[in-house]
Scaffold this active site. Structure first.
Site, PDB file in Angstrom:
ATOM      1  N   SER A  45       0.834  -1.198   0.000  1.00  0.00           N
ATOM      2  CA  SER A  45       0.000   0.000   0.000  1.00  0.00           C
ATOM      3  C   SER A  45       0.877   1.260   0.000  1.00  0.00           C
ATOM      4  CB  SER A  45      -0.964  -0.035   1.182  1.00  0.00           C
ATOM      5  OG  SER A  45      -2.020   0.871   1.010  1.00  0.00           O
ATOM      6  N   ASP A 160      -5.871  -3.438  -2.236  1.00  0.00           N
ATOM      7  CA  ASP A 160      -4.867  -3.131  -1.207  1.00  0.00           C
ATOM      8  C   ASP A 160      -4.222  -4.393  -0.610  1.00  0.00           C
ATOM      9  OD1 ASP A 160      -3.547  -2.244   1.189  1.00  0.00           O
ATOM     10  OD2 ASP A 160      -4.834  -0.481   1.193  1.00  0.00           O
TER      11      ASP A 160
END
Length: 315
Positions: A45, A160
């Protein structure tokens, strides 16, 4: 300090956490001052964003952007709202601005080995991206559900990476790192106070029609002005109750806030569990729990927290 690390292949595992991930830049500053040479990088991320810039030798460019970022820049360069079916934005402008600053497009152009971690939305499995389009890999790794739409890479729909591997220590070891320095910014989340919150007991708004108050028995022949004064007082009371109810509703987080906070809570639990099974050699935990996931304009305090935590851990 430099001699201690000289014959070790040092890997860096940079964790997810949205704006708290700016702390990674402070950690990089500390590593530089300690003459610790990083030889491979794994990021998840926001950690993948910082990791990509480090691998490209452009971390100072990212640092300059972070320290000068405000909401005007965010609206102009990053947060275009496309309202796709699966997210607030498709991230096209984010990719374009990142490409300009990063200066490279492909993994093979990087100065250091780098891996970006994402999650396969269809299987729930971990996906480690190491070749091809670097920008798409980073974009997939940071696709926070509800904010960014998922990314198709090949036949996989990715979101993510923090959902499966928030602090990718295992990935850094698979890259050949003998000593892994992990940066976890997911822990110690500070609860957000409700705007205008008060300890006073909440007043429930009155329900039912507004009724003209009747005069007491001894006031049957009271003048009209007295009755109107009572009616006006009743109206003011209702208005006050409605304002209190409205303030309470406004204090509740929006849908995106709920989604983002939920993801981060899950990531914190996963990170804690995984680091027990896959402990890093050095763990750095910047105190950034009070910074919200989307508080990207708070880079200065995050960077300072990262630097402070790194110097303490490395010493």
């Amino acid at each position: 300090m430099g001699r201690f690390w000289k014959h070790k292949r040092v890997g860096l595992a940079l964790g997810s956490g949205g704006a708290r991930g700016w702390a990674h830049l402070g950690v990089l500053q500390a590593l530089k001052e300690k003459n610790i040479q990083v030889e491979c990088i794994a990021g998840t991320s926001m950690g993948s964003v910082v990791g990509a810039f480090l691998a490209a030798g452009r971390e100072e460019v990212l640092r300059e952007l972070a320290l000068n970022l405000d909401w005007k820049h965010l609206r102009q360069f990053f947060w275009e709202i496309s309202l796709s079916r699966s997210g607030l934005t498709d991230g096209k402008r984010l990719l374009e601005e990142t490409r300009k600053m990063l200066g490279v497009r492909e993994f093979r152009e990087l100065d250091l080995p780098f891996r970006a971690v994402a999650t396969d939305l269809n299987t729930g499995g971990e996906v480690v991206l190491s070749s091809g389009n670097l920008l798409e890999a980073v974009r997939a790794s940071l696709s926070i559900p509800g904010v960014f739409s998922p990314v198709w890479i090949g036949k996989r729909l990715l979101v993510d990476g923090g959902l499966v591997n928030p602090v990718p220590v295992s990935v850094a070891r698979e890259m050949g790192a003998q000593t892994v320095i992990a940066v976890d910014v997911s822990q110690g989340i500070v609860p957000e106070e409700k705007p205008g919150a008060s300890k006073e007991k909440r007043v429930e708004p009155s329900r039912g029609p507004l009724v003209l108050p009747k005069p007491a028995s001894g006031e049957e022949r009271g003048d009209a002005s007295r009755i109107l004064d009572g009616f006006r007082a009743e109206i003011e009371k209702r208005i006050g109750q409605l304002r209190a109810a409205s303030a309470d509703a406004a204090s509740k987080p929006a849908l995106v806030d709920v989604l983002v906070r939920s993801v981060r809570i899950a990531e914190a639990q996963i990170a804690r569990s995984r680091r027990q099974a896959e402990p890093p050699d050095i763990l750095i935990e910047p105190k950034v729990g009070g910074i919200g996931t989307l508080d990207l304009q708070r880079a200065k305090e995050a960077i300072e927290a990262g630097y402070s935590a790194a110097m303490k851990a490395l010493d």
